[in-house]
Write an enzyme that holds these catalytic residues in place. Structure first.
Site, PDB file in Angstrom:
ATOM      1  N   HIS A  86       0.872  -1.187   0.000  1.00 27.77           N
ATOM      2  CA  HIS A  86       0.000   0.000   0.000  1.00 27.77           C
ATOM      3  C   HIS A  86       0.902   1.227   0.000  1.00 27.77           C
ATOM      4  O   HIS A  86       1.654   1.435   0.947  1.00 27.77           O
ATOM      5  CB  HIS A  86      -0.911  -0.002   1.226  1.00 27.77           C
ATOM      6  CG  HIS A  86      -1.848  -1.186   1.264  1.00 27.77           C
ATOM      7  ND1 HIS A  86      -3.105  -1.152   0.705  1.00 27.77           N
ATOM      8  CD2 HIS A  86      -1.684  -2.436   1.753  1.00 27.77           C
ATOM      9  CE1 HIS A  86      -3.692  -2.342   0.865  1.00 27.77           C
ATOM     10  NE2 HIS A  86      -2.845  -3.148   1.499  1.00 27.77           N
ATOM     11  N   ASN A 118      -6.523   0.839  -2.902  1.00 24.00           N
ATOM     12  CA  ASN A 118      -7.380   1.520  -1.914  1.00 24.00           C
ATOM     13  C   ASN A 118      -6.792   2.866  -1.479  1.00 24.00           C
ATOM     14  O   ASN A 118      -6.516   3.106  -0.320  1.00 24.00           O
ATOM     15  CB  ASN A 118      -7.649   0.614  -0.700  1.00 24.00           C
ATOM     16  CG  ASN A 118      -6.392   0.171   0.008  1.00 24.00           C
ATOM     17  OD1 ASN A 118      -5.301   0.202  -0.552  1.00 24.00           O
ATOM     18  ND2 ASN A 118      -6.537  -0.243   1.252  1.00 24.00           N
ATOM     19  N   HIS A 256      -2.896 -12.513   1.469  1.00 25.30           N
ATOM     20  CA  HIS A 256      -2.514 -12.632   2.881  1.00 25.30           C
ATOM     21  C   HIS A 256      -3.179 -13.763   3.669  1.00 25.30           C
ATOM     22  O   HIS A 256      -3.920 -13.530   4.612  1.00 25.30           O
ATOM     23  CB  HIS A 256      -2.673 -11.306   3.617  1.00 25.30           C
ATOM     24  CG  HIS A 256      -3.907 -10.501   3.291  1.00 25.30           C
ATOM     25  ND1 HIS A 256      -5.183 -10.994   3.400  1.00 25.30           N
ATOM     26  CD2 HIS A 256      -4.028  -9.218   2.875  1.00 25.30           C
ATOM     27  CE1 HIS A 256      -6.036 -10.052   3.056  1.00 25.30           C
ATOM     28  NE2 HIS A 256      -5.375  -8.976   2.732  1.00 25.30           N
ATOM     29  N   ASP A 331       2.422  -6.929   2.454  1.00 21.95           N
ATOM     30  CA  ASP A 331       1.192  -6.202   2.766  1.00 21.95           C
ATOM     31  C   ASP A 331       1.573  -4.914   3.507  1.00 21.95           C
ATOM     32  O   ASP A 331       0.950  -4.531   4.500  1.00 21.95           O
ATOM     33  CB  ASP A 331       0.208  -7.042   3.593  1.00 21.95           C
ATOM     34  CG  ASP A 331      -1.192  -6.408   3.632  1.00 21.95           C
ATOM     35  OD1 ASP A 331      -1.386  -5.345   3.005  1.00 21.95           O
ATOM     36  OD2 ASP A 331      -2.073  -6.977   4.305  1.00 21.95           O
TER      37      ASP A 331
HETATM   38 ZN   LIG Z   1      -6.042  -7.109   2.330  1.00 20.94          ZN
END
Ligand SMILES: [Zn+2]
Lengths: 453, 311
Positions: A86, A118, A256, A331
């Site tokens: 991210h 996102n 994940h 992640d």
């Molecule tokens: Zn996720």
């Protein structure tokens, strides 16, 4: 080692002219060349010209004007890929941006990363994809591959314009951060995307079983009085998505994995011929829910899916060793201190990981014999590349000059101030690790870890 | 002048039996003070106790308030209605502001488990947990232990049933730690949706049948039922809950004669406990209130009080 005193050098631009005018070539001497996919494990030299590996051999004589870097005692592996990060830009630049995130990737040994959609706005249309690519081109970091949303606004209803997004260069579709609740929508996403040859990455979470919950449901959550997310919240969705992929012959990638049951479902799914793959995060490979108690409710242990039990951790390790799980990911979820420095219920989910992921795996799993170095490299290279349809990184001549260089002996402490990521939110601060990435080469550009300066 | 080897009281899980013995012995003399006509001591003179309550609580808050005042300390109440919490200030900022005003003991209640731990890590003053989420309510656990010992002498080998919503109860967890550490045989009992199976790892028996669980009980600690749990689907109706797990005369008769009945309050009469039991001879509910003040006095004294002249 004094040759590596520059943090980033040569600081090439993408233009070929600048590249050649700076230096004709780069010679990496006497490294242990480790490319499991080619069955290669030998000491040798690698010559890079432009953005390609041009020659691999023994005692290659340096060319006139060539930059020579001694890699004695170091491991040279194909450049690592982290397929789940991210980067927070656009929208949440106070947590991370594409420049800081892609540089953290370089520092952590990753040549390529894939960023989740996102952001704000959500990456569900071509303009956001183009923006990310543009920012990445100026970032002087790892190569960034955008992942686009499955549904518009990650709202879970209408499919995003997948064909155009694929043409714009996305490598997968995911509503990561939230599940696609409606099974019919997921079915259509898997069917439609199967025309494009890229996977749908499923964030496995039954939201009714997880809402308002903050850690794994089990003995520790019971003791700490924290609301627990049962493993079933993940397993249920894993089974649903595997069946939907089977139904429409789609390609499903399970994000994940955190629970032993999900590993088993993925194993069975693969055996049944479903086009399925899976990934596991560094923190799920290393930590359990006991960490929440041991840390005294430290919100840096709050992550979704949650850290689970030792049995789950062992099952993830077995799944990774046996190839049921294809990729190791971070992640990477950087947060600002203000989002984390509060009570456990109120704090944001997520662990920052790009800077330290490879070192953590080397130090805590590889050096202890729990994971082979070869398997680690595969799970950071061929594994994710095959899932995403990227060219598998390789040390063979003609390949892109993406190389990760590891020093298995280097011992260093994880210090917040040394992290390139803006996100210092990790439960590993102060850990001393042995085995670090020390150089990362991206399209022929070499980045040396500041510790070597 | 701390006589406990700790700055904070966060939970009974980490407090030893030796420490609990010290606390209870101190509470014994504090209780005498509470019951004397002139309730003034000066051990907390010049000390400031701040009650920071993020959840409404008349009982616990006023108990701490009186405890501080009886010992001559200054007590200030900050509740969510009056604090800047409503303006979106973070928990840490609020607590730091309070600390800067010169706070010696911060008494905190918060709906999030672990928030007193978080504050204790960041603040130099003593922190007392007055109830954190579903985690612990250590002063309640201590006052329940005090109340039971007062009647039975020792809890070792005694059968204690904790009846009700154990899953969401901080009172249950603190009771479990206090009682099991002193050798009581604890059974938790309630509908399965309100008893996490993992609670066994805390060293208790689990029962879903109140009649069986209550047989041979020496003590019954009845938990308050949060009525909104019904709407979350955890049990079908108040009616069915009361029929299955409410403490009534018939059920009490299954326990040992003279078995003690406790309830942390506030009660839902006719739900988890029937009125005749709550007001009956075996009920210690009013005694618990007095003991609560004594326990809180003991803790304030032991954490920041002056050593009395005769000690
Ligand atoms: Zn996720």
């Amino acid at each position: 080692m004094s040759k590596l005193s520059l943090t980033v050098f040569p600081n090439y631009q993408e233009a070929a002219g600048e590249l050649t005018s700076f230096s004709p070539s780069l010679l990496l001497q006497k490294g242990r060349l480790l490319d499991p996919q080619q069955g290669l494990d030998a000491v040798g030299d690698v010559r890079l010209q432009g953005d390609k590996i041009v020659q691999v051999g023994n005692n290659l004589p340096p060319l006139a004007g060539e930059r020579v870097v001694s890699c004695q005692g170091l491991v040279l592996a194909p450049g690592f890929i982290d397929m789940h990060v991210h980067l927070r830009e656009p929208g949440y630049e106070y947590k991370e941006d594409i420049a800081s995130g892609s540089q953290a990737a370089l520092a952590g040994g990753f040549a390529q990363i894939c960023c989740m959609p996102n952001t704000y706005p959500i990456c569900d249309n071509r303009s956001v994809v183009e923006f990310i690519k543009q920012q990445a081109a100026h970032a002087n970091g790892a190569i960034v591959w955008p992942i686009a949303a499955i549904t518009k606004g990650e709202a879970g209803y209408e499919l995003s314009e997948m064909v155009e997004l694929r043409q714009a260069g996305v490598v997968a579709f995911s509503d990561d951060g939230r599940p696609v609740i409606n099974g019919e929508v997921m079915r259509n996403a898997l069917e439609y995307s199967s025309m494009l040859g890229v996977p749908v990455i499923s964030h496995l979470e039954d939201p009714y079983l997880s809402e308002g919950r903050v850690m794994h449901h089990g003995a520790v959550s019971t003791r700490l009085g924290l609301k627990g997310i049962p493993a079933a919240a993940e397993e249920i969705m894993a089974y649903r998505d595997l069946q939907l992929a089977k139904l429409v012959d789609g390609q499903i990638h399970l994000a994940h994995l955190s629970a032993a049951g999900t590993v088993e479902l993925l194993r069975q799914g693969k055996e049944r011929g479903i086009k399925a793959s899976g990934e596991v995060t560094v923190h799920h490979l290393l930590l359990t829910h006991e960490m929440v108690a041991e840390s005294g409710y430290d919100s840096n242990t709050k992550v979704n899916p949650p850290l689970r039990t030792e049995e789950d951790r062992q099952a993830l390790l077995v799944g990774l060793r046996e190839g049921v799980i294809d990729a190791i990911v971070t992640d990477h979820a950087p947060h600002h201190l203000d989002d984390k420095r509060m009570d456990f219920d109120g704090a944001a989910f997520g662990i920052s990981g790009l800077d330290v992921a490879v070192a953590l795996i080397l130090s805590r799993l590889v050096s202890r014999g729990e994971l082979s170095l070869e398997r680690m490299i595969t799970a950071f290279t061929t594994g994710p590349a095959q899932i995403l349809g990227l060219t598998p990184p390789s040390l063979t001549p003609g390949s892109s000059a993406n190389i990760t260089v590891l020093d298995l002996q280097l011992t260093q402490e994880i210090a917040a101030t040394a992290l390139k990521s803006k996100g210092k939110n990790m439960p590993y601060l102060g850990w001393t690790l042995t085995g670090w990435p020390v150089m990362t080469i991206v399209r022929g550009k070499l980045y040396a870890h500041p510790s070597l300066a | 002048m701390r006589r406990l080897p700790r700055k904070d009281i966060l939970g009974l899980e980490e407090i030893s039996t030796q420490e609990m013995d010290i606390i209870l012995a101190t509470a014994r003399s504090m209780k005498e003070l509470v019951q004397s006509p002139v309730k003034k001591e000066s051990s907390l003179k010049g000390k400031v106790v701040i009650n920071l309550f993020y959840e409404p609580s008349t009982r616990t808050r006023s108990s701490f308030e009186l405890a501080g005042k009886y010992l001559g300390g200054d007590v200030i109440n900050i509740t969510t209605a009056t604090s800047s919490v409503v303006k979106g200030e973070s928990l840490l900022d609020t607590a730091r502001t309070i600390l800067m005003m010169g706070c010696d003991v911060l008494v905190v209640r918060h709906s999030s488990s672990g928030s007193p731990h978080f504050l204790a890590q960041h603040l130099s003053c003593s922190v007392i947990n007055a109830g954190d989420g579903m985690h612990e309510h250590p002063t309640q656990g201590l006052l329940d232990l005090f109340t039971i010992r007062d009647q039975l002498g020792s809890v070792a080998g005694k059968r204690v049933v904790i009846l009700g919503d154990v899953a969401h109860s901080r009172v249950a967890r603190s009771n479990i730690w206090a009682l099991t550490k002193f050798g009581a045989k604890v059974t938790v009992c309630g509908p399965k949706t309100l008893i996490p199976v993992e609670v066994r790892s805390l060293g208790v028996e689990v029962s879903y049948d109140a009649d069986t669980a209550l047989a041979e009980a020496d003590v019954i600690n009845v938990l308050r039922l949060q009525l909104e749990r019904q709407h979350k689907g955890l049990f079908p109706s108040i009616r069915e809950y009361h029929a299955g797990w409410g403490l009534n005369q018939r059920r009490l008769n299954l326990a040992k004669p003279g078995a003690l009945v406790l309830h942390p309050g506030p009660m839902n009469r006719g739900v988890e406990i029937s009125s005749d039991i709550a007001d009956g001879d075996q009920s210690l509910i009013e005694e618990q209130v007095t003991n609560g003040v004594a326990i809180r006095m003991a803790l304030l004294h032991l954490l920041v009080g002056e050593v009395a002249r005769d000690e």
